[in-house]
Design an enzyme around this catalytic site. Structure first.
Site, PDB file in Angstrom:
ATOM      1  N   LYS A  35      -7.424  57.404   1.968  1.00 12.48           N
ATOM      2  CA  LYS A  35      -8.081  57.928   3.181  1.00 12.48           C
ATOM      3  C   LYS A  35      -9.520  57.417   3.275  1.00 12.48           C
ATOM      4  O   LYS A  35     -10.078  56.911   2.289  1.00 12.48           O
ATOM      5  CB  LYS A  35      -8.060  59.463   3.139  1.00 12.48           C
ATOM      6  CG  LYS A  35      -8.798  60.063   1.946  1.00 12.48           C
ATOM      7  CD  LYS A  35      -8.517  61.555   1.816  1.00 12.48           C
ATOM      8  CE  LYS A  35      -9.246  62.144   0.628  1.00 12.48           C
ATOM      9  NZ  LYS A  35      -8.844  63.543   0.380  1.00 12.48           N
ATOM     10  N   TYR A 266     -41.935  50.699   8.013  1.00 15.54           N
ATOM     11  CA  TYR A 266     -42.303  51.822   8.885  1.00 15.54           C
ATOM     12  C   TYR A 266     -43.076  52.886   8.113  1.00 15.54           C
ATOM     13  O   TYR A 266     -42.778  53.162   6.946  1.00 15.54           O
ATOM     14  CB  TYR A 266     -41.045  52.490   9.448  1.00 15.54           C
ATOM     15  CG  TYR A 266     -40.274  51.647  10.428  1.00 15.54           C
ATOM     16  CD1 TYR A 266     -40.851  51.203  11.617  1.00 15.54           C
ATOM     17  CD2 TYR A 266     -38.945  51.321  10.177  1.00 15.54           C
ATOM     18  CE1 TYR A 266     -40.125  50.450  12.523  1.00 15.54           C
ATOM     19  CE2 TYR A 266     -38.208  50.568  11.080  1.00 15.54           C
ATOM     20  CZ  TYR A 266     -38.813  50.138  12.253  1.00 15.54           C
ATOM     21  OH  TYR A 266     -38.086  49.393  13.136  1.00 15.54           O
TER      22      TYR A 266
HETATM   23  C1  LIG Z   1      -8.417  63.623  -0.903  1.00 13.24           C
HETATM   24  C2  LIG Z   1      -7.232  64.284  -1.461  1.00 13.24           C
HETATM   25  C3  LIG Z   1      -6.666  63.824  -2.658  1.00 13.24           C
HETATM   26  C4  LIG Z   1      -7.308  62.777  -3.521  1.00 13.24           C
HETATM   27  O1  LIG Z   1      -8.355  63.381  -4.234  1.00 13.24           O
HETATM   28  P1  LIG Z   1      -9.141  62.591  -5.394  1.00 13.24           P
HETATM   29  O2  LIG Z   1      -9.931  63.639  -6.061  1.00 13.24           O
HETATM   30  O3  LIG Z   1      -9.978  61.569  -4.697  1.00 13.24           O
HETATM   31  O4  LIG Z   1      -8.122  61.966  -6.257  1.00 13.24           O
HETATM   32  C5  LIG Z   1      -5.487  64.417  -3.076  1.00 13.24           C
HETATM   33  N1  LIG Z   1      -4.913  65.405  -2.364  1.00 13.24           N
HETATM   34  C6  LIG Z   1      -5.430  65.885  -1.228  1.00 13.24           C
HETATM   35  C7  LIG Z   1      -4.738  66.970  -0.507  1.00 13.24           C
HETATM   36  C8  LIG Z   1      -6.611  65.348  -0.734  1.00 13.24           C
HETATM   37  O5  LIG Z   1      -7.137  65.840   0.387  1.00 13.24           O
END
Ligand SMILES: *Cc1c(COP(=O)(O)O)cnc(C)c1O
Length: 375
Positions: A35, A266
């Protein structure tokens, strides 16, 4: 010529995946969570590489992320962990995606679509074991069973998520074990009804190390697979010998000498206390190096650490390169990565920015070029 870019290391990625697989209980597979553009790394580069390495299940947060994976040729199963608007339910079916149902309302909407259209959408049921974000509550077991029995949609899996599995604190260990137990009871009860639950998954990156005695079918691995830890305070039971997959670099675009007392950038917050050689670099806060890190950053140039000076601008920032001999326009400044004996970890930048590495890397900008494997 690239201005600022991300380089990916294929060996590091394979190392991380294999090291994980070697320490997971036999039979437990890896679901790659890619993601947020794979935590800023570039899902279009990472996901096909992972599929070549044998990954057969991906997870993303949103429909557009799932479509991007299909566009770059991913044939594996793809689970959407988050919300999809009902007007896109047809797209789920078109692209053979698996949608999370977050509770009875979400299930009812999707079931209604499936009945009307005669199309079967695959779903995984989320169970709320204590994080209280999404999912059916354990008391709603009957509703989950009804969903499995539905002939309108195809329930192909059931999962939950732990929320304090990255510490050693007694209270948090107790809570995690309670979550694990709640999930187990839900699974056992449904299986006792004779239901085939499909793909069962509970553990993300940290729990897949710290609680792997409760394995189920898949581990959902995100951040650690990329070779970065969320925070230096985190607890990991075993050392996985992870290597960072990402390097962040930018080109030096100008070099100038300024006199003592002159200022840079800046707000004129940097004042030269000596004749100073200033190198401008083509990366700024629009690329994901937050302005709040002004004067706290460092980079590696020609094998030396150099401090960043003055305010970070939207598209550029300046380095003090007085102490290194040969710096030319076109040289590379490394902000995350290794060069010679020098190394800068993403964790260092995240900590200075007051956040976890996950947030820092997933906010690296869309304007960055590269995000391809180099070797
Ligand atoms: C983001 C997410 C993961 C992955 O988590 P990590 O700690 O990055 O491995 C797994 N399960 C769900 C439901 C998530 O939202």
């Amino acid at each position: 010529m690239n201005r600022a870019w991300i380089e990916l290391n294929a060996e590091a990625l394979e190392n991380n995946l294999r090291n994980y697989q070697n320490q997971l209980p036999t039979g437990m597979k890896v679901m790659a969570v890619v993601k947020a553009n794979d935590y800023g790394h570039g899902a279009k580069a990472i996901a096909p590489q992972l599929e070549r390495l044998g990954i057969d299940f991906f997870a993303v947060a949103a429909l557009n992320e799932a479509l991007e994976l299909r566009e770059c040729g991913i044939r594996s199963e793809i689970l959407i962990l988050g919300y999809t608007d009902p007007s896109y339910f047809g797209t789920l079916a078109d692209y053979n995606l698996t949608q999370t149902v977050t509770g009875p309302e979400s299930a009812a909407a999707l079931e209604a679509y499936c009945r009307l259209s005669g199309r079967k959408v695959k779903v995984h049921v989320a169970v709320d074991t204590g994080m209280h974000r999404i999912g059916y509550l354990p008391e709603q077991m009957e509703e989950i069973a009804k969903l499995y029995a539905s002939d309108a949609l195809a329930v192909t899996g059931i999962y939950s998520h732990l929320c304090v599995a990255d510490t050693e604190e007694e209270e948090h260990v107790e809570f995690s074990l309670k979550q694990i137990d709640t999930y187990r009871k839900v699974i056992d009860t449904l299986e006792a009804k004779g239901l085939k639950l499909g793909c069962r998954h509970l553990l993300a990156s940290y729990p897949a190390v710290n609680y792997q005695e409760h394995p189920y079918d898949y581990a959902r691995l995100g951040v650690l697979l990329m070779g970065v830890i969320s925070s230096p305070k985190d607890y990991l039971k075993n050392d996985l010998h992870l290597q960072p997959v990402m390097q962040l670099k930018a080109h030096i675009t100008a070099v100038r000498e300024i006199g003592e007392g002159e200022s840079v950038s800046y707000g004129r917050i940097f004042r030269a206390e000596r004749p100073t050689k200033v190198a401008s670099v083509a990366i700024g806060y629009a690329d994901g190096l937050p302005r709040c890190l002004s004067t706290k950053l460092r980079a590696i140039v020609n094998g030396n650490y150099v401090p960043q000076i003055g305010r970070i601008c939207m598209d550029q920032l300046m380095l003090d390169v007085t102490d290194i001999p040969e710096v030319r326009v076109g040289d590379v400044a490394t902000f995350i990565g290794r060069e010679g004996d020098c190394v800068i970890y993403a964790e260092e930048l995240a900590e200075k920015a007051g956040t976890i590495t996950n947030e820092f890397i997933c906010r690296l900008g869309s304007r960055l070029e590269g995000r391809t494997f180099t070797r």
